[in-house]
Design a protein around this motif. Structure first.
Motif, short mmCIF file in Angstrom:
data_model
loop_
_atom_site.label_atom_id
_atom_site.label_comp_id
_atom_site.label_asym_id
_atom_site.label_seq_id
_atom_site.Cartn_x
_atom_site.Cartn_y
_atom_site.Cartn_z
N UNK A 16 0.84 -1.20 0.00
CA UNK A 16 0.00 0.00 0.00
C UNK A 16 0.87 1.25 0.00
N UNK A 17 0.49 2.19 -0.86
CA UNK A 17 1.23 3.44 -0.97
C UNK A 17 0.86 4.35 0.21
N UNK A 18 1.86 4.88 0.91
CA UNK A 18 1.57 5.77 2.04
C UNK A 18 2.63 6.88 2.11
N UNK A 19 2.31 7.91 2.89
CA UNK A 19 3.29 8.95 3.21
C UNK A 19 4.02 8.52 4.48
N UNK A 28 3.53 10.25 7.87
CA UNK A 28 2.30 10.05 8.64
C UNK A 28 2.16 8.61 9.14
N UNK A 30 -4.61 11.37 -11.68
CA UNK A 30 -5.38 11.16 -10.46
C UNK A 30 -4.53 10.46 -9.40
N UNK A 31 -3.83 9.41 -9.80
CA UNK A 31 -3.02 8.62 -8.87
C UNK A 31 -1.93 9.47 -8.24
N UNK A 56 -1.97 12.67 -7.65
CA UNK A 56 -2.44 13.95 -7.09
C UNK A 56 -1.89 14.20 -5.68
N UNK A 57 -1.46 13.15 -5.00
CA UNK A 57 -0.88 13.33 -3.66
C UNK A 57 0.61 13.63 -3.69
N UNK A 107 -3.83 7.76 11.57
CA UNK A 107 -2.91 8.80 12.03
C UNK A 107 -2.87 10.05 11.15
N UNK A 108 -3.68 10.11 10.10
CA UNK A 108 -3.56 11.23 9.15
C UNK A 108 -4.12 12.54 9.71
N UNK A 127 -8.95 2.84 1.15
CA UNK A 127 -8.75 2.08 -0.09
C UNK A 127 -9.40 0.70 -0.02
N UNK A 132 -12.04 -0.40 -2.94
CA UNK A 132 -11.60 -1.50 -3.81
C UNK A 132 -12.47 -2.74 -3.64
N UNK A 145 -13.29 7.71 -1.66
CA UNK A 145 -12.43 7.89 -2.83
C UNK A 145 -11.86 9.31 -2.93
N UNK A 180 -5.14 12.14 -1.16
CA UNK A 180 -4.70 11.42 -2.35
C UNK A 180 -4.53 9.95 -2.03
N UNK A 181 -3.94 9.20 -2.97
CA UNK A 181 -3.80 7.75 -2.82
C UNK A 181 -3.04 7.40 -1.52
N UNK A 182 -1.99 8.16 -1.21
CA UNK A 182 -1.19 7.85 -0.02
C UNK A 182 -2.03 8.01 1.26
N UNK A 183 -2.85 9.06 1.30
CA UNK A 183 -3.71 9.28 2.47
C UNK A 183 -4.75 8.15 2.56
N UNK A 239 -4.44 5.22 1.74
CA UNK A 239 -3.81 3.99 2.19
C UNK A 239 -3.84 3.86 3.71
N UNK A 240 -4.09 4.96 4.40
CA UNK A 240 -4.06 4.96 5.87
C UNK A 240 -5.36 5.46 6.49
N UNK A 300 -9.87 23.03 -6.09
CA UNK A 300 -8.96 22.24 -6.91
C UNK A 300 -9.67 20.97 -7.37
N UNK A 314 -8.43 17.75 -6.72
CA UNK A 314 -8.33 16.81 -5.63
C UNK A 314 -7.54 17.45 -4.48
N UNK A 315 -7.36 16.69 -3.40
CA UNK A 315 -6.51 17.12 -2.29
C UNK A 315 -6.90 18.49 -1.75
#
Ligand SMILES: Cc1cc2nc3c(=O)[nH]c(=O)nc-3n(C[C@H](O)[C@H](O)[C@H](O)COP(=O)(O)OP(=O)(O)OC[C@H]3O[C@@H](n4cnc5c(N)ncnc54)[C@H](O)[C@@H]3O)c2cc1C
Ligand code: FES
Ligand code: FES
Lengths: 159, 273
Positions: free
Chosen positions: A58-61, A64, A130-131, A133-134, B14-15, B60, B64, B80, B84-87, B89-90, B170, B172-173
């Motif tokens: 899973x992609x994450x920052x 965080x 879209x993917x 955007x983060x 934790x976000x 996610x 999914x 959705x 973004x995708x990273x956020x 994910x958590x 915007x 997104x985000x």
């Protein structure tokens, strides 16, 4: 509070043990404890994606996530993207498309693009935008990055 | 956690909380990672039982899941668009709700879908309709030591549909200037509305359940005229403030526009359901 915690994890395929404070982020652990400085810090609050890593697929920052949460996980960072044989097709495409200027955002973009193209090698421009955007870039204006990811997708599909 | 009272806090993705702690918003002695609790990670969805969504399940996993996509597209809409995708994910829906921000994007969707909070604490387990959960900006109805375990969604009624959408400057985000979540159930003729629920984001101190706006649709034909009436009632229910993201006037206007659009889409989905 400053008592250190022992964490065992896997990074880029190798077992790694480290000690960290409970308040340290995974990003701080990577950079300051493990000297893996490929993963960048931009904002430290989840907005820029410079610290992007893949945790158990899973992609994450990583800014965080806490370092202690890495226990038992499998992590991919930018250092694990290239192979001994050379650059990953995404890295190659970034070079060929001049998709970076200062480079701070680049590791995050490449790790994020890898996660996408491994699932969806035929992702189109809309899906890529879209993917990603983060992930923020203050230099390139994104177009060259998107071209690079499209090219890399083509290479990875084998044509 | 009980031992530390308000000096202990739960962490799911934790976000929100890691950013808040780093910003010095408050100080705590203990942060408890709840993702290890199996019940908080469960995701079970069936036409008979509806959906049980563990409080710590990240976005996610929701969008999914093909069964959830089919049964609760209104929830998927919201999951959705969080960060973004990273956020995604958590970030969990449970965390979005517990954080109790007026602009929390999943909350109007939860309210529209009639979700129930399952709460566990030192005094035992209790349930609370989600519309009663947020009580003030950043404040929820749980007491010290209580945790949100899961959200329970009733199985979607036959001929029902839902939708959540927001306005952001915007693509997104960004944080909602206003948002609207609606669900509708159609009569057997699929032309009339049997019942509807409407909820608004970012136009009050908490997400708003615009009960009257939904109720007035009962028995009405599913057409533009009815949507317009509901949109007017939604505007009347909005109690926004002016801040850097938008003015009172703009937010009231948006509440109407978004509610109308959400109704169109929810009705279209209900006609296909
Ligand atoms: C870059 C970025 C973009 C974002 N974009 C959006 C957006 O578009 N829309 C939006 O609505 N939000 C957005 N957010 C905010 C945040 O991601 C969401 O609110 C998210 O859903 C929070 O979930 P979490 O699991 O990370 O919560 P956490 O940070 O883990 O927790 C949030 C709060 O809830 C409490 N809590 C969590 N779980 C429980 C539980 N089970 N029981 C009791 N208390 C609990 C915590 O103590 C904390 O106070 C964004 C955040 C970032 C950093
Ligand atoms: S440093 Fe983590 S998102 Fe910017
Ligand atoms: S190349 Fe400088 S931020 Fe992207």
């Amino acid at each position: 509070m400053s008592e250190k915690i022992h964490v065992r994890t896997q990074i880029n395929g190798s077992d790694v043990d480290f000690l960290c404070e409970n308040r340290q982020s995974l990003l701080e652990v990577l950079r300051d404890v493990l000297d893996m400085t490929g993963t960048k810090e931009g904002c430290n609050d989840g907005n820029c994606g410079a610290c992007t890593v893949i945790v158990d697929g899973t992609l994450i920052d990583s800014c965080l996530m806490l370092g202690v949460e890495a226990q038992g996980k499998s992590i991919t960072t930018i250092e694990g993207v290239a192979s001994p044989d050379g650059l990953h097709p995404i890295q190659q495409a970034f070079l060929e498309n001049a998709a970076l200027q200062c480079g701070i955002c680049t590791p995050g973009f490449i790790v994020a693009a890898k996660a996408l193209l491994e699932r969806e090698p035929d992702a189109d421009e809309g899906r890529i935008r879209h993917w990603l955007a983060g992930n923020l870039c203050r230099c390139t204006g994104y177009d060259k990055i998107v071209r690079a990811v499209l090219d890399a997708g083509q290479t990875m599909r084998g044509n | 956690m009980a031992e530390k009272g308000s000096r202990a806090r739960a962490m799911a993705g934790g976000t929100d909380i890691l950013v808040q702690l780093r910003g010095g918003r408050f100080k705590i002695d203990r942060l408890v990672d709840i993702k290890g609790v199996p019940e908080m990670n469960q995701l079970s969805c069936s036409t008979a039982e509806g959906l049980t969504l563990g409080a710590a399940v990240p976005c996610y996993r929701i969008y999914e899941d093909q069964t959830i996509q089919k049964m609760y597209p209104g929830l998927v809409d919201a999951a959705f668009i969080i960060g973004g995708i990273q956020i995604q994910g958590r970030a969990s829906v449970g965390g979005n709700l517990c954080n109790a921000s007026p602009s929390g994007d999943t909350i109007p969707a939860l309210i529209a879908l009639g979700a129930i909070c399952v709460i566990e604490g030192p005094k035992g387990r209790r349930t609370l309709p989600v519309e009663d959960f947020c009580v003030a900006p950043g404040k929820n109805a749980m007491e010290d030591g209580e945790l949100l375990v899961a959200l329970q969604f009733p199985p979607p009624a036959p001929r029902s549909g839902a939708h959540y959408l927001r306005f952001i400057p915007r693509n997104e985000m960004d944080i909602a200037v206003a948002g609207s979540g609606v669900s509708v159930v159609l009569d057997e003729d699929r032309q009339h509305i049997k019942s509807a629920r409407i909820s608004l984001a970012a136009v009050g101190p908490t997400p708003i359940f615009a009960r009257e706006a939904g109720d007035l649709l009962a028995g009405k034909e599913a057409n533009e005229e009815s949507f317009e009436a509901a949109a007017e009632a939604a505007k009347a229910a909005a109690r926004p403030i002016t801040d850097m993201r938008g003015t009172i006037k703009q937010r009231v206007h948006l509440s109407g526009v978004l509610t109308k659009r959400a109704l169109r889409k929810a009705v279209a989905r209900a006609k296909e359901a």
